[in-house]
Design an enzyme around this catalytic site. Structure first.
Site, PDB file in Angstrom:
ATOM      1  N   CYS A  78     -11.607  88.137  24.689  1.00  0.00           N
ATOM      2  CA  CYS A  78     -10.390  89.351  25.501  1.00  0.00           C
ATOM      3  C   CYS A  78      -9.896  87.898  26.129  1.00  0.00           C
ATOM      4  CB  CYS A  78     -11.494  90.550  26.288  1.00  0.00           C
ATOM      5  SG  CYS A  78      -9.674  91.505  26.794  1.00  0.00           S
TER       6      CYS A  78
ATOM      7  N   CYS B 152     -10.025  89.276  29.997  1.00  0.00           N
ATOM      8  CA  CYS B 152     -11.067  88.761  31.719  1.00  0.00           C
ATOM      9  C   CYS B 152     -12.001  87.574  30.194  1.00  0.00           C
ATOM     10  CB  CYS B 152     -11.822  90.348  31.090  1.00  0.00           C
ATOM     11  SG  CYS B 152     -12.908  91.178  29.542  1.00  0.00           S
TER      12      CYS B 152
ATOM     13  N   CYS C 296     -11.590  96.442  25.042  1.00  0.00           N
ATOM     14  CA  CYS C 296     -12.581  95.976  26.165  1.00  0.00           C
ATOM     15  C   CYS C 296     -12.980  96.857  26.756  1.00  0.00           C
ATOM     16  CB  CYS C 296     -12.296  94.629  26.392  1.00  0.00           C
ATOM     17  SG  CYS C 296     -13.065  93.441  27.217  1.00  0.00           S
TER      18      CYS C 296
ATOM     19  N   CYS D 288     -13.258  95.234  30.645  1.00  0.00           N
ATOM     20  CA  CYS D 288     -12.150  94.954  31.317  1.00  0.00           C
ATOM     21  C   CYS D 288     -11.699  96.300  31.058  1.00  0.00           C
ATOM     22  CB  CYS D 288     -11.129  93.807  31.761  1.00  0.00           C
ATOM     23  SG  CYS D 288     -10.222  93.633  29.610  1.00  0.00           S
TER      24      CYS D 288
ATOM     25  N   CYS E  37      -8.171  96.565  13.771  1.00  0.00           N
ATOM     26  CA  CYS E  37      -6.867  95.649  13.749  1.00  0.00           C
ATOM     27  C   CYS E  37      -6.683  94.892  15.458  1.00  0.00           C
ATOM     28  CB  CYS E  37      -5.388  96.676  13.089  1.00  0.00           C
ATOM     29  SG  CYS E  37      -3.694  95.915  12.835  1.00  0.00           S
TER      30      CYS E  37
END
Length: 194
Positions: free
Chosen positions: A110, A113, A156, A159, A181
């Protein structure tokens, strides 16, 4: 007795290590691992693993919902475009992201984070103009149907950053028949040998 738990993923299954709150000699790490963990952070996000080269397919993951920041804190650490996409659920223009046609070996984290989200072996060329993956790492991604019911958003788990959308049963020759996607700007690639 309270504990801090750290999830480790070997890409095909999850393991949980339990750390007693008091640092004691009873802490026994799995074989062939060496690591440091500071109870002050109370988060796996700052964890550093030192693994033998033969065991580098393990990834430390932050726990669900473990990364919390105010809007001002997110604006301070993200670029304006990252903030627009990760925090305001924006979308990149198709074909413009750096990872659309990128196929190196490693892990996609991510961008907000640092939590590992996808391994490169699950990435495929869907021709849609965005990076496509057929599955995320266990527990790393949340799926929520959009209010109109037309699509399913993926975020995510650590976060809450917007990644993109997941589509099912499109006929791609993948093990899951899913296409995650994902906006390139929501990701940060970490090469396998780093």
């Amino acid at each position: 007795m309270g504990s801090n738990a750290l999830k480790l993923c070997n890409f095909s299954f999850s393991k949980a290590l339990v750390f007693p709150k008091s640092a004691s000699s009873k802490l026994i790490p799995p074989p062939q691992f060496s690591f440091s963990f500071s109870p002050k952070t109370n988060s796996a996000a700052g964890l550093r693993l030192s693994l033998p080269s033969s065991k580098r397919n393990f990834v430390a993951m932050a726990g669900p919902g473990s990364v919390r920041k105010s809007e001002e804190e997110w604006r301070a650490v993200l670029s304006p475009e990252q903030f627009r996409i990760l925090r305001q659920k924006g979308t990149e223009y198709p074909g413009t992201g750096e990872y659309d046609k990128f196929f190196e070996e490693g892990v996609y984290n991510c961008a907000g984070c640092g939590t590992p989200l996808y391994k490169s072996t699950t990435k495929f060329n869907s021709g849609c103009g965005w990076p496509a993956f057929y599955e995320g790492l266990p527990g790393a991604i949340n799926s929520t149907p959009d209010p109109d019911g037309m699509r399913t958003e993926i975020t995510c788990a650590a976060c809450g950053g917007h990644l993109g959308h997941v589509f099912k049963n499109e006929g791609f020759p993948t093990p899951t028949n899913e296409r995650h996607c994902v906006n390139s700007i929501s990701l940060r690639f970490v090469p396998a040998n780093s």
